[in-house]
Design a protein around this motif. Structure first.
Motif, mmCIF file in Angstrom:
data_model
loop_
_atom_site.group_PDB
_atom_site.id
_atom_site.type_symbol
_atom_site.label_atom_id
_atom_site.label_comp_id
_atom_site.label_asym_id
_atom_site.label_seq_id
_atom_site.Cartn_x
_atom_site.Cartn_y
_atom_site.Cartn_z
ATOM 1 N N PHE A 119 7.930 -11.847 10.680
ATOM 2 C CA PHE A 119 6.862 -10.863 10.862
ATOM 3 C C PHE A 119 7.085 -9.599 10.030
ATOM 4 C CE2 PHE A 119 6.977 -13.044 15.102
ATOM 5 C CZ PHE A 119 5.836 -13.800 14.894
ATOM 6 N N PHE A 120 8.183 -9.559 9.273
ATOM 7 C CA PHE A 120 8.532 -8.339 8.540
ATOM 8 C C PHE A 120 7.428 -7.926 7.567
ATOM 9 C CE2 PHE A 120 10.395 -5.795 5.192
ATOM 10 C CZ PHE A 120 11.279 -4.960 5.856
ATOM 11 N N MET A 121 7.030 -8.805 6.682
ATOM 12 C CA MET A 121 6.031 -8.448 5.673
ATOM 13 C C MET A 121 4.655 -8.171 6.273
ATOM 14 S SD MET A 121 7.356 -7.961 2.775
ATOM 15 C CE MET A 121 5.859 -7.908 1.795
ATOM 16 N N PRO A 122 4.166 -8.967 7.245
ATOM 17 C CA PRO A 122 2.891 -8.595 7.877
ATOM 18 C C PRO A 122 2.929 -7.220 8.543
ATOM 19 C CG PRO A 122 3.391 -10.876 8.345
ATOM 20 C CD PRO A 122 4.616 -10.299 7.680
ATOM 21 N N GLN A 123 4.072 -6.877 9.157
ATOM 22 C CA GLN A 123 4.194 -5.558 9.779
ATOM 23 C C GLN A 123 4.229 -4.462 8.729
ATOM 24 O OE1 GLN A 123 7.697 -5.947 12.271
ATOM 25 N NE2 GLN A 123 6.473 -6.490 14.047
ATOM 26 N N LEU A 124 4.930 -4.713 7.628
ATOM 27 C CA LEU A 124 4.982 -3.723 6.551
ATOM 28 C C LEU A 124 3.588 -3.476 5.988
ATOM 29 C CD1 LEU A 124 6.879 -1.951 4.834
ATOM 30 C CD2 LEU A 124 7.093 -3.873 3.241
ATOM 31 N N LYS A 125 2.831 -4.548 5.804
ATOM 32 C CA LYS A 125 1.463 -4.410 5.306
ATOM 33 C C LYS A 125 0.594 -3.661 6.319
ATOM 34 C CE LYS A 125 -2.380 -7.057 3.361
ATOM 35 N NZ LYS A 125 -2.902 -8.412 3.047
ATOM 36 N N TYR A 126 0.804 -3.948 7.605
ATOM 37 C CA TYR A 126 0.045 -3.266 8.662
ATOM 38 C C TYR A 126 0.296 -1.753 8.624
ATOM 39 C CZ TYR A 126 -0.991 -1.568 13.386
ATOM 40 O OH TYR A 126 -1.441 -0.840 14.462
ATOM 41 N N ILE A 127 1.553 -1.343 8.463
ATOM 42 C CA ILE A 127 1.872 0.088 8.420
ATOM 43 C C ILE A 127 1.177 0.743 7.233
ATOM 44 C CG2 ILE A 127 3.722 1.793 8.190
ATOM 45 C CD1 ILE A 127 5.591 -0.361 9.472
ATOM 46 N N GLY A 128 1.230 0.077 6.073
ATOM 47 C CA GLY A 128 0.552 0.621 4.893
ATOM 48 C C GLY A 128 -0.947 0.726 5.088
ATOM 49 N N GLU A 129 -1.547 -0.289 5.678
ATOM 50 C CA GLU A 129 -2.995 -0.267 5.917
ATOM 51 C C GLU A 129 -3.367 0.812 6.913
ATOM 52 O OE1 GLU A 129 -3.809 -4.259 7.109
ATOM 53 O OE2 GLU A 129 -4.097 -4.966 5.046
ATOM 54 N N MET A 130 -2.569 0.965 7.972
ATOM 55 C CA MET A 130 -2.843 1.997 8.958
ATOM 56 C C MET A 130 -2.694 3.386 8.350
ATOM 57 S SD MET A 130 -3.890 0.948 11.911
ATOM 58 C CE MET A 130 -3.464 2.227 13.094
ATOM 59 N N GLY A 131 -1.697 3.568 7.487
ATOM 60 C CA GLY A 131 -1.525 4.854 6.835
ATOM 61 C C GLY A 131 -2.748 5.251 6.023
ATOM 62 N N ASN A 132 -3.267 4.300 5.261
ATOM 63 C CA ASN A 132 -4.460 4.571 4.453
ATOM 64 C C ASN A 132 -5.706 4.753 5.323
ATOM 65 O OD1 ASN A 132 -4.047 4.482 1.395
ATOM 66 N ND2 ASN A 132 -2.805 2.748 2.076
ATOM 67 N N LEU A 133 -5.787 4.014 6.442
ATOM 68 C CA LEU A 133 -6.910 4.170 7.343
ATOM 69 C C LEU A 133 -6.904 5.555 8.005
ATOM 70 C CD1 LEU A 133 -9.326 2.839 8.822
ATOM 71 C CD2 LEU A 133 -7.699 2.053 10.550
ATOM 72 N N ILE A 134 -5.719 6.008 8.417
ATOM 73 C CA ILE A 134 -5.613 7.295 9.117
ATOM 74 C C ILE A 134 -5.869 8.464 8.168
ATOM 75 C CG2 ILE A 134 -4.009 8.865 10.295
ATOM 76 C CD1 ILE A 134 -2.601 6.269 11.361
ATOM 77 N N GLY B 295 0.768 -1.236 0.000
ATOM 78 C CA GLY B 295 0.000 0.000 0.000
ATOM 79 C C GLY B 295 0.797 1.283 0.000
ATOM 80 N N PHE B 296 2.095 1.202 -0.350
ATOM 81 C CA PHE B 296 2.935 2.402 -0.351
ATOM 82 C C PHE B 296 3.129 2.945 -1.766
ATOM 83 C CE2 PHE B 296 4.164 0.031 3.441
ATOM 84 C CZ PHE B 296 4.010 1.002 4.412
ATOM 85 N N ASP B 297 3.128 4.266 -1.847
ATOM 86 C CA ASP B 297 3.345 4.955 -3.120
ATOM 87 C C ASP B 297 4.717 5.611 -3.194
ATOM 88 O OD1 ASP B 297 0.376 4.872 -3.930
ATOM 89 O OD2 ASP B 297 0.304 5.948 -2.011
ATOM 90 N N ALA B 298 5.305 5.891 -2.025
ATOM 91 C CA ALA B 298 6.479 6.766 -1.995
ATOM 92 C C ALA B 298 7.500 6.293 -0.966
ATOM 93 C CB ALA B 298 6.043 8.197 -1.676
ATOM 94 N N LEU B 299 8.705 6.857 -1.096
ATOM 95 C CA LEU B 299 9.819 6.501 -0.236
ATOM 96 C C LEU B 299 10.496 7.730 0.351
ATOM 97 C CD1 LEU B 299 11.555 3.733 -2.357
ATOM 98 C CD2 LEU B 299 10.978 3.492 0.064
ATOM 99 N N ASP B 300 10.940 7.590 1.590
ATOM 100 C CA ASP B 300 11.908 8.493 2.201
ATOM 101 C C ASP B 300 13.232 7.763 2.073
ATOM 102 O OD1 ASP B 300 13.636 9.821 3.922
ATOM 103 O OD2 ASP B 300 12.171 10.070 5.517
ATOM 104 N N TYR B 301 14.040 8.153 1.087
ATOM 105 C CA TYR B 301 15.207 7.336 0.739
ATOM 106 C C TYR B 301 16.279 8.193 0.083
ATOM 107 C CZ TYR B 301 17.823 3.351 -1.214
ATOM 108 O OH TYR B 301 18.786 2.426 -1.520
ATOM 109 N N THR B 302 17.508 8.067 0.576
ATOM 110 C CA THR B 302 18.630 8.809 0.003
ATOM 111 C C THR B 302 19.470 7.926 -0.892
ATOM 112 O OG1 THR B 302 18.660 10.108 2.049
ATOM 113 C CG2 THR B 302 20.514 10.402 0.556
ATOM 114 N N GLY B 303 19.442 6.610 -0.679
ATOM 115 C CA GLY B 303 20.182 5.699 -1.537
ATOM 116 C C GLY B 303 21.410 5.111 -0.879
#
Length: 292
Positions: A274-289, A26-34
């Motif tokens: 638990f990495f991927m379930p947590q990543l999905k949870y963060i994306g879902e929470m972001g869209n919910l909020i 559920g992510f569109d963007a990154l905070d990323y310098t490389g």
């Protein structure tokens, strides 16, 4: 609102799996310098940025913000050194090369035993005034580069560790009035605010007041949860819903002031199964909020 996260590609076997996972969660963007910042030849640096941008476009992901190198518990002289200036400068140059407009930069915060002893022995206001001089001296060095590249530095709200009280205390840009002071002094054409929800919540401060006072000067976000006033400012960086940040207030206040950027989370899931379930949870929470 677009949803983003600060998550490097080294968490995955390859870049394709990294960007695919972001979209699936559920992510569109990154905070990323490389990677390899400051270690590549000019030709390799240009090729690195070109290829990264191509891969991002192929996966329908974009970088909306980057983060400069920062110092923790280091002396003032190191913060003001030419060596550290060059590190941040290199990050700004890559940010421009990637076509990104905003970079988060930590201001200097008071450090060490001497500061806090003096704060109780002498005139605390003089020490705070000196801290402002240090930061204005540091940030103003970048103004010509910012004008040249079109990148805007976003100063992050921070805290300091009081070695006498043995806990974190409010520090540079910890309140909106001080954040506005720096932007007024440096010029809002080149500087803005990076609002970190967890840092603000360390001290039980009101989200709506902070956002309303800064308004359109908030250009990027570091969204993370924390436990506030009863826990003395631990830098938790928890997933949304795991602390006591008032996310309804955050979302409504940002909407009220017309924030039109990315809702970017500065939270890293724990490694392992638990990495991927947590990543999905963060994306879902972001869209919910922000998007419900």
């Amino acid at each position: 609102m677009k949803i983003g996260i600060c998550l490097g590609e080294w968490h995955f076997p390859n870049r394709h799996e990294w960007l695919t996972a972001l979209k699936q969660c559920g992510f569109d963007a990154l905070d990323y310098t490389g990677k390899d910042l400051g270690k590549l030849s000019p030709a390799d640096e240009a090729e690195y940025c070109k290829q990264l941008n191509k891969d991002l476009k192929d996966h329908d992901v974009f970088i909306n913000q980057t983060h400069a190198p920062f110092l923790i518990d280091r002396p003032e002289s190191e913060f003001l050194s030419d060596e550290f200036y060059e590190q941040v400068k290199t990050a700004i140059e890559r940010t421009a090369r990637l076509g990104v407009k905003y970079i988060a930069v930590h201001p200097y915060v008071p450090q060490g035993y001497d500061f806090f002893v003096n704060a109780r022995t002498y005139d605390y206001s003089k020490l705070i005034a000196h801290n402002k001089e240090v930061n204005l001296s540091f940030f103003s060095r970048f103004t010509p580069l910012l004008k040249e590249t079109g990148v805007k530095i976003c100063i992050e709200n921070l805290f300091a560790y009081d070695v006498l009280l043995q806990r974190h205390v409010l520090a540079t840009c910890g309140d909106a009035d001080e954040a506005n002071f720096y932007i007024d002094q440096l010029g809002d054409e080149n500087f803005g605010c990076c609002y970190d929800t967890g840092h603000l919540n360390h001290f039980g401060m009101d989200e709506e007041t902070y956002v309303r006072k800064l308004g359109k000067r908030i250009k990027i976000l570091h969204l993370n949860d924390s436990w506030g006033k009863n826990f003395y400012g631990m830098d938790w960086h928890l997933m949304p819903g795991q602390g006591d940040v008032n996310w309804e207030k955050v979302a409504s206040a940002l909407k009220e002031v017309g924030y039109d950027g990315v809702a970017s989370f500065e939270v890293t899931p724990r490694p392992g199964k638990f990495f991927m379930p947590q990543l999905k949870y963060i994306g879902e929470m972001g869209n919910l909020i922000f998007n419900s």
